[in-house]
Design a protein around this motif. Structure first.
Motif, PDB file in Angstrom:
ATOM      1  N   GLU A   1      -2.939 -15.187  -5.932  1.00  0.00           N
ATOM      2  CA  GLU A   1      -4.010 -14.270  -6.374  1.00  0.00           C
ATOM      3  C   GLU A   1      -3.601 -12.854  -6.013  1.00  0.00           C
ATOM      4  O   GLU A   1      -2.944 -12.643  -4.992  1.00  0.00           O
ATOM      5  N   ILE A   2      -4.043 -11.893  -6.817  1.00  0.00           N
ATOM      6  CA  ILE A   2      -3.767 -10.489  -6.488  1.00  0.00           C
ATOM      7  C   ILE A   2      -4.984  -9.634  -6.856  1.00  0.00           C
ATOM      8  O   ILE A   2      -5.613  -9.843  -7.885  1.00  0.00           O
ATOM      9  N   PHE A   3      -5.342  -8.748  -5.945  1.00  0.00           N
ATOM     10  CA  PHE A   3      -6.480  -7.831  -6.163  1.00  0.00           C
ATOM     11  C   PHE A   3      -5.956  -6.399  -5.996  1.00  0.00           C
ATOM     12  O   PHE A   3      -5.226  -6.129  -5.039  1.00  0.00           O
ATOM     13  N   TYR A   4      -6.376  -5.511  -6.887  1.00  0.00           N
ATOM     14  CA  TYR A   4      -5.964  -4.099  -6.774  1.00  0.00           C
ATOM     15  C   TYR A   4      -7.148  -3.235  -6.370  1.00  0.00           C
ATOM     16  O   TYR A   4      -8.286  -3.521  -6.724  1.00  0.00           O
ATOM     17  N   GLU A   5      -6.837  -2.160  -5.651  1.00  0.00           N
ATOM     18  CA  GLU A   5      -7.901  -1.251  -5.229  1.00  0.00           C
ATOM     19  C   GLU A   5      -7.313   0.131  -4.949  1.00  0.00           C
ATOM     20  O   GLU A   5      -6.168   0.253  -4.513  1.00  0.00           O
ATOM     21  N   THR A   6      -8.105   1.163  -5.210  1.00  0.00           N
ATOM     22  CA  THR A   6      -7.730   2.515  -4.805  1.00  0.00           C
ATOM     23  C   THR A   6      -8.909   3.103  -4.047  1.00  0.00           C
ATOM     24  O   THR A   6     -10.048   2.954  -4.479  1.00  0.00           O
TER      25      THR A   6
ATOM     26  N   SER B   1       0.824  -1.216   0.000  1.00  0.00           N
ATOM     27  CA  SER B   1       0.000   0.000   0.000  1.00  0.00           C
ATOM     28  C   SER B   1       0.855   1.261   0.000  1.00  0.00           C
ATOM     29  O   SER B   1       1.995   1.256   0.463  1.00  0.00           O
ATOM     30  N   THR B   2       0.277   2.331  -0.523  1.00  0.00           N
ATOM     31  CA  THR B   2       0.971   3.621  -0.562  1.00  0.00           C
ATOM     32  C   THR B   2      -0.035   4.723  -0.836  1.00  0.00           C
ATOM     33  O   THR B   2      -1.162   4.448  -1.267  1.00  0.00           O
ATOM     34  N   GLU B   3       0.369   5.945  -0.564  1.00  0.00           N
ATOM     35  CA  GLU B   3      -0.453   7.101  -0.950  1.00  0.00           C
ATOM     36  C   GLU B   3      -0.366   7.196  -2.475  1.00  0.00           C
ATOM     37  O   GLU B   3       0.732   7.312  -3.035  1.00  0.00           O
ATOM     38  N   ALA B   4      -1.516   7.132  -3.171  1.00  0.00           N
ATOM     39  CA  ALA B   4      -1.500   7.089  -4.643  1.00  0.00           C
ATOM     40  C   ALA B   4      -0.978   8.403  -5.224  1.00  0.00           C
ATOM     41  O   ALA B   4      -1.395   9.481  -4.804  1.00  0.00           O
ATOM     42  N   GLU B   5      -0.063   8.282  -6.173  1.00  0.00           N
ATOM     43  CA  GLU B   5       0.446   9.470  -6.875  1.00  0.00           C
ATOM     44  C   GLU B   5       0.078   9.426  -8.359  1.00  0.00           C
ATOM     45  O   GLU B   5       0.358  10.349  -9.104  1.00  0.00           O
ATOM     46  N   THR B   6      -0.542   8.293  -8.772  1.00  0.00           N
ATOM     47  CA  THR B   6      -0.995   8.148 -10.170  1.00  0.00           C
ATOM     48  C   THR B   6      -2.369   7.476 -10.148  1.00  0.00           C
ATOM     49  O   THR B   6      -2.871   7.117  -9.081  1.00  0.00           O
ATOM     50  N   ASP B   7      -2.953   7.259 -11.337  1.00  0.00           N
ATOM     51  CA  ASP B   7      -4.234   6.550 -11.416  1.00  0.00           C
ATOM     52  C   ASP B   7      -4.040   5.093 -11.824  1.00  0.00           C
ATOM     53  O   ASP B   7      -4.980   4.432 -12.260  1.00  0.00           O
ATOM     54  N   ASN B   8      -2.816   4.603 -11.697  1.00  0.00           N
ATOM     55  CA  ASN B   8      -2.541   3.250 -12.161  1.00  0.00           C
ATOM     56  C   ASN B   8      -1.882   2.418 -11.053  1.00  0.00           C
ATOM     57  O   ASN B   8      -0.651   2.329 -10.980  1.00  0.00           O
ATOM     58  N   PRO B   9      -2.697   1.817 -10.158  1.00  0.00           N
ATOM     59  CA  PRO B   9      -2.099   1.108  -9.021  1.00  0.00           C
ATOM     60  C   PRO B   9      -1.182  -0.047  -9.425  1.00  0.00           C
ATOM     61  O   PRO B   9      -0.182  -0.298  -8.768  1.00  0.00           O
TER      62      PRO B   9
ATOM     63  N   LYS C   1       4.212  -1.669  -8.316  1.00  0.00           N
ATOM     64  CA  LYS C   1       5.117  -2.715  -8.819  1.00  0.00           C
ATOM     65  C   LYS C   1       6.398  -2.898  -7.977  1.00  0.00           C
ATOM     66  O   LYS C   1       6.804  -4.025  -7.705  1.00  0.00           O
ATOM     67  N   PRO C   2       7.064  -1.790  -7.536  1.00  0.00           N
ATOM     68  CA  PRO C   2       8.286  -1.996  -6.744  1.00  0.00           C
ATOM     69  C   PRO C   2       8.044  -2.861  -5.506  1.00  0.00           C
ATOM     70  O   PRO C   2       8.896  -3.666  -5.127  1.00  0.00           O
ATOM     71  N   GLY C   3       6.876  -2.710  -4.880  1.00  0.00           N
ATOM     72  CA  GLY C   3       6.548  -3.530  -3.710  1.00  0.00           C
ATOM     73  C   GLY C   3       6.159  -4.942  -4.092  1.00  0.00           C
ATOM     74  O   GLY C   3       6.592  -5.914  -3.475  1.00  0.00           O
ATOM     75  N   ILE C   4       5.338  -5.058  -5.145  1.00  0.00           N
ATOM     76  CA  ILE C   4       4.858  -6.380  -5.571  1.00  0.00           C
ATOM     77  C   ILE C   4       6.023  -7.248  -6.058  1.00  0.00           C
ATOM     78  O   ILE C   4       6.058  -8.458  -5.818  1.00  0.00           O
TER      79      ILE C   4
END
Length: 445
Positions: free
Chosen positions: A379-384, A355-363, A368-371
């Motif tokens: 399994e992976i799920f994304y959310e903003t 998780s991070t404070e979003a700086e773009t609209d593309n999680p 990616k650096p964390g993943i």
């Protein structure tokens, strides 16, 4: 419903449940309502079928993942500092009797592409591969200063007034390198960005001391603890506490409309045609959307894995902080991992969050650096989600609104908000000077 209450609390998120418990203990008459049919609001805990419904839109999870009911996936995953604010609140209210804690295995920091254990004491500083030989000695001196620092003993201040000297000035005195400052500021003092460097050093030093004291508490690999079965247990424990002191809980109450008089003061809440009257309303931002302002967004990924995070000494539970500078970002990124060891997944399964404070609209790209540090995921799920802060004046409208949960993987900022809200609602300071050993027996079971 047609009674009068001192306070009506809307939403059973963790902050609202803690406040409801604290206010009930204080002797106030509390009614607690939620439009959902489950506890926890945004900070709820989901089983596998619920997780699938939320992120995939159906209730047919992959059978290879195991039984749905063995999953307790926290939607706001955060660890607790063993000596931190939340543990003090739990002891202060005696909620510890409803919960069982277990120490978290590891606390790590990302530096130049690798994961390292966070050194928190002078002894660990000397062993840490994060620093070269001379830097280790400088860091050791700094850690000793912090360990010996006592606000009430001027002898320990070494002539520095930490309410005036900035964190940057204090660090400069010890000649520490940028990379060292990075891990101390973000992985030990748990600052979200570098703005703390220009603020008085006292808070920075207190945060470092809290980390070291929490680490010493259970002699484990980290300063953090976490409840068995996950954080979903917490709101329910506070709900029980509130009920013991005469608080009333109502789930599955549609609408929950706050009613205002001609002067704009809240005087009650209407649901299903009935209005309960009150002096004050406490709620999360979703109940009064026209009284909050959006200040940012959190991007995150929820992952189910069959192994621990690589390079974390096989930790079955761990936090990894990726300081902003290491990634060329404005805010830190966090990895959170928990597993069957804390009963949040079936045997052999691990739950990881990035998780991070979003700086773009593309999680997907942003996280990616964390993943990339997680290794293979099942399994992976994304959310903003949006973050809100209150924009009202509570003296005028009698409404007390909590701030949304941030992207960090620890509870310190959450508790600060709760304590500040408690003082505003009651006009009293919350006394959290408690016997911390009351939570340790539970932690070791």
């Amino acid at each position: 419903m047609d009674e009068e209450y001192d306070v009506i609390v809307l939403g059973t998120g963790l902050k609202e449940c803690i406040l409801s418990g604290l206010l009930s203990v204080e002797g106030l008459k509390v009614l607690h309502m939620d439009r959902n049919d489950y506890y926890g609001g945004a900070s709820t805990s989901l089983n596998l079928i619920q997780l699938w419904k939320r992120f995939r839109g159906d209730d047919k999870p992959n059978e290879k993942l195991g039984l749905s009911k063995e999953y307790n996936v926290d939607m706001i995953p955060k660890f607790m500092m063993a000596n931190g604010g939340l543990v003090r609140v739990l002891i202060h209210t005696n909620v510890t009797k409803y919960l069982h804690f277990k120490a978290v295995d590891g606390s790590f920091v990302y530096n130049k592409g690798k994961i390292y254990k966070v050194p928190a004491t002078d002894v660990e500083a000397l062993k840490s591969p994060l620093m070269g030989l001379f830097e280790k000695r400088r860091a050791r001196k700094f850690f000793i200063y912090v360990q010996d620092y006592d606000e009430s003993d001027p002898k320990s201040h070494e002539g520095l007034d930490l309410s005036k000297v900035t964190a940057k000035q204090l660090i400069t005195k010890y000649g520490l390198e940028d990379d060292t400052i990075d891990f101390i500021g973000h992985a030990l003092a748990l600052h979200f960005d570098d703005s703390y460097l220009d603020e008085p050093a006292l808070d920075f030093v207190k945060r470092m001391k809290l980390y070291a004291e929490s680490l010493a508490r259970f002699q484990g690999g980290s300063p953090y603890i976490y409840p068995l079965y996950g954080l979903g247990e917490l709101p329910q424990a506070f709900a029980r506490l509130s009920a013991v002191y005469g608080g009333t809980y109502m789930l599955n109450k549609p609408e929950c409309k706050v009613e205002f008089d001609g002067d704009g003061k809240a005087y009650g809440v209407t649901s299903e045609g009935e209005t309960a009257r009150c002096k004050k309303v406490v709620c999360d931002p979703s109940y009064l959307p026209n009284k909050v302002q959006k200040i940012g967004r959190v991007a995150r990924a929820v992952c189910i894995m069959s192994h621990p995070i690589p390079n974390t000494n096989d930790s079955h539970s761990a936090q990894v902080i990726l300081p902003q500078k290491q990634l060329g970002r404005k805010s830190d990124m966090y990895l959170f991992c928990c597993s069957y060891a804390h009963n949040v997944a079936p045997k052999g399964k691990f739950i990881a969050f990035v998780s991070t404070e979003a700086e773009t609209d593309n999680p997907e790209v942003e996280l990616k650096p964390g993943i990339d540090l997680l290794g293979p995921v099942d399994e992976i799920f994304y959310e903003t989600y949006d973050r809100f802060i209150p924009a009202n004046t509570n003296e005028i409208d009698n409404c007390f609104i909590s701030t949304s949960y941030d992207g960090s993987t620890h509870f310190e900022s959450t508790v600060k908000d709760v304590i500040a809200m408690y003082s505003k609602i009651t006009g009293k300071a919350l006394d959290l000077s408690v016997d911390l050993s009351a939570a340790s027996a539970a932690a070791e079971e």
